[in-house]
Scaffold this active site. Structure first.
Site, short mmCIF file in Angstrom:
data_model
loop_
_atom_site.label_atom_id
_atom_site.label_comp_id
_atom_site.label_asym_id
_atom_site.label_seq_id
_atom_site.Cartn_x
_atom_site.Cartn_y
_atom_site.Cartn_z
N ILE A 1 0.84 -1.21 0.00
CA ILE A 1 0.00 0.00 0.00
C ILE A 1 0.87 1.26 0.00
O ILE A 1 0.58 2.24 -0.68
CB ILE A 1 -0.93 0.01 1.25
CG1 ILE A 1 -2.03 -1.04 1.10
CG2 ILE A 1 -1.51 1.38 1.49
CD1 ILE A 1 -3.14 -0.63 0.17
N ALA A 2 1.95 1.21 0.77
CA ALA A 2 2.86 2.36 0.84
C ALA A 2 3.39 2.70 -0.55
O ALA A 2 3.47 3.88 -0.93
CB ALA A 2 4.01 2.07 1.80
N ARG B 1 10.77 -0.08 10.13
CA ARG B 1 11.47 -0.65 11.29
C ARG B 1 12.95 -0.86 10.95
O ARG B 1 13.78 -0.96 11.85
CB ARG B 1 10.83 -1.99 11.67
CG ARG B 1 9.50 -1.87 12.37
CD ARG B 1 9.45 -2.82 13.58
NE ARG B 1 8.37 -2.42 14.49
CZ ARG B 1 7.12 -2.84 14.38
NH1 ARG B 1 6.78 -3.68 13.42
NH2 ARG B 1 6.20 -2.42 15.24
N TYR C 1 9.73 3.95 13.41
CA TYR C 1 8.49 4.73 13.32
C TYR C 1 8.55 5.92 14.26
O TYR C 1 8.01 6.99 13.98
CB TYR C 1 7.28 3.84 13.64
CG TYR C 1 7.12 2.68 12.66
CD1 TYR C 1 7.43 2.84 11.31
CD2 TYR C 1 6.65 1.45 13.09
CE1 TYR C 1 7.28 1.79 10.42
CE2 TYR C 1 6.48 0.39 12.21
CZ TYR C 1 6.81 0.56 10.87
OH TYR C 1 6.66 -0.47 10.00
N LYS D 1 -7.36 1.18 6.02
CA LYS D 1 -8.60 0.57 6.43
C LYS D 1 -8.34 -0.87 6.87
O LYS D 1 -7.44 -1.50 6.31
CB LYS D 1 -9.65 0.62 5.31
CG LYS D 1 -9.11 0.69 3.90
CD LYS D 1 -9.17 -0.48 2.97
CE LYS D 1 -8.91 -1.84 3.38
NZ LYS D 1 -8.05 -2.69 2.59
N ASP E 1 -9.72 -7.55 5.44
CA ASP E 1 -8.92 -7.11 4.31
C ASP E 1 -9.76 -6.74 3.10
O ASP E 1 -9.47 -5.77 2.41
CB ASP E 1 -7.92 -8.21 3.92
CG ASP E 1 -6.67 -7.59 3.32
OD1 ASP E 1 -5.88 -7.04 4.09
OD2 ASP E 1 -6.53 -7.61 2.08
#
Lengths: 327, 327
Positions: A13-14, A35, A56, A95, A177
């Site tokens: 998604i990023a 991370r 983060y 989401k 999902d």
């Protein structure tokens, strides 16, 4: 004046969001956090992001940021969105907003306490075609009183207990999902259902491999939907009423045509194709909200994200699907 | 040697069946019966039927008959099929076989006691395309293990409390008139469901104006369907599994194409168009059964018609839909 975005997470998604932010003249992808420093650097190289953070905590401490997109799995939304809100940033969170309604409440409380903008990244709601659907259905009432919404979403993901989608610890399962899309679609058009009946098939790992539900509204509308990790039934949607039906053809959310068939046989068809992955519309909306000084979106309000999770909590309770964090 | 058919009833279905019997070289439409002689005569003139009877009793007393097609509303199936069976005729009875499972049991008992052939007129099961579907799904297994069947059926019948479809006394409602098709479709492909969840919207007359259900099978298949008297959602069906999906396009049962999409993207499409209304295939099957001396169809067996009604009884019980005859 450009809005400075930071992306928390470097997963699929990023990547999609980073691509789409480039399409917005006033958006600047300023920072990315992972991370692992190496992943942040790779992502930064790929998308030309100036600030690459190896944690983060370091990302949210970046004073250049205006808004953080939380792009980690559902199970981590509470932790990561909290981190960003407490650091004083607006947050667009993938989401569903959290793993369950209780977590969503905590997150919403945090956003309000810090007077920060928070929105669930229900990107499909911001697609141009949804304006047409709302107008046709609710304003022009081309279908008459809507009797039925039907939607399906599915992927053919080989069963793999180690995959995120099948892992209870990561909030896996078809509902959180995939099912979240038709659930949110029904909420967008008709609000929270008055009655819900449902059925699920569980994977060996205990998550829902596929699920189906019928939402019933006291005004006589029904919304039935299906979500599957193992089969793709066509990814279409239909709205039907006495005056006609409206059908989103395969991958309608990617710009494929919508078809209107009136009960007299007249037909019309149109599409709202776009460049990119479709995340630019929600990002533009977030920037508009920030410009207007809002802490909440009028299109995807927090109470609704909370209600979505209450409905999904109830569905999972019926199926006996619980995540270890909920024990 | 020709088989002599009698049609009990002169409504819409009777007309369609009479047209289709003409397409079968060995079928002779010998007699028609109506409560009114004038209606029997008009029907007889239209379809060139030599024997026109002014009562159902006179029809079943006609010694020329081999088989009686019961084409009256559901609420009268028990009475009229019993009449024909007791008069010594084979019976093809419109769907559903009776109003409820208890009535079906009585009818099946009567048929067995009189050693007479009895079959529910589930005509869609006998369409040529269904052979393809069974072969592709169960023998060639082109979808892999089927995860989902989805089917919808709907009409846009203006609400009219005096219309048969809305009249509880005539067994009205979406389930018995329309829902019976997707229910029987699921039974045909997968048998009786292990779990059923459902939802209905009732009309002012107390019958179900629309209904939706999800059938769940312990092997992981789900069948979800919708039936509506007020909206037409497209009248399509989909079967999906990990290896692909099979989609019956609008009015597939009238010979419109089926489409196969494999998960690797390969597609195929075919149709089995036919002349007529589609009732000739079940009629030909009935005649083959009679030639073979059968008292029951191996394709639409009586236990299955009974099980269909048990499922529909359970659905109506959930919704609080009861007919006056059941009080």
């Amino acid at each position: 004046m450009a809005v400075n975005w930071g992306i928390l997470g470097t997963g699929n998604i990023a990547h999609l969001v980073a691509e789409d932010l480039r399409r917005l003249p006033n958006a600047e992808l300023t920072a990315v956090g992972s991370r692992a420093q190496a992943r942040a650097d790779t992502f930064g190289d790929t998308f030309d992001v100036p600030h690459r953070h190896g944690s983060y905590e370091a990302l949210v401490a970046d004073p250049a940021l205006d808004v953080v997109h939380v792009a980690t799995p559902h199970s981590a939304h509470l932790e990561h969105a909290t981190l960003a809100l407490e650091a004083g940033h607006a947050v667009l969170c993938e989401k569903p907003l959290a793993l369950n309604a209780a977590q969503a409440e905590r997150l919403i409380d945090t956003a309000r306490r810090h007077d920060q903008f928070l929105m669930e990244a229900m990107w499909t709601r911001f697609l141009p075609v949804m304006d047409d659907v709302h107008r046709l259905v609710h304003e022009e009432r081309v279908l008459g009183d809507v009797h039925l919404l039907r939607a399906d979403i599915g992927v053919t993901q080989p069963v793999d207990p180690t995959h995120r989608l099948f892992d209870p610890a990561l909030g896996g399962g078809a509902l959180l999902d995939l099912g979240v899309y038709p659930v949110a679609f029904a909420f967008d058009l008709f609000g929270a259902p008055d009655t819900v009946t449902s059925s699920a098939v569980l994977a060996d790992t205990g998550v829902d491999a596929q699920c189906a539900a019928v939402f019933r509204y006291d005004d006589g509308t029904q919304a039935m939907w299906h979500a599957s990790l193992g089969a793709d039934a066509g990814r279409t949607c239909v709205l039907a009423g006495p005056e006609g039906r409206l059908r989103g053809t395969r991958a309608w959310w990617k710009g494929a045509p919508f078809e209107l068939t009136r009960s007299d046989g007249a037909t019309a068809s149109w599409a709202r194709p776009y460049e990119g992955n479709g995340y630019q519309f929600e990002a533009a909306h977030v920037m508009a909200c920030l410009r207007e000084g809002r802490t909440e979106s009028p299109v995807m309000p927090l109470n609704e994200s909370h209600a979505l999770l209450r409905t999904m909590d109830a569905l999972r309770a019926e199926w006996g699907v619980a995540y270890p964090q909920e024990a």
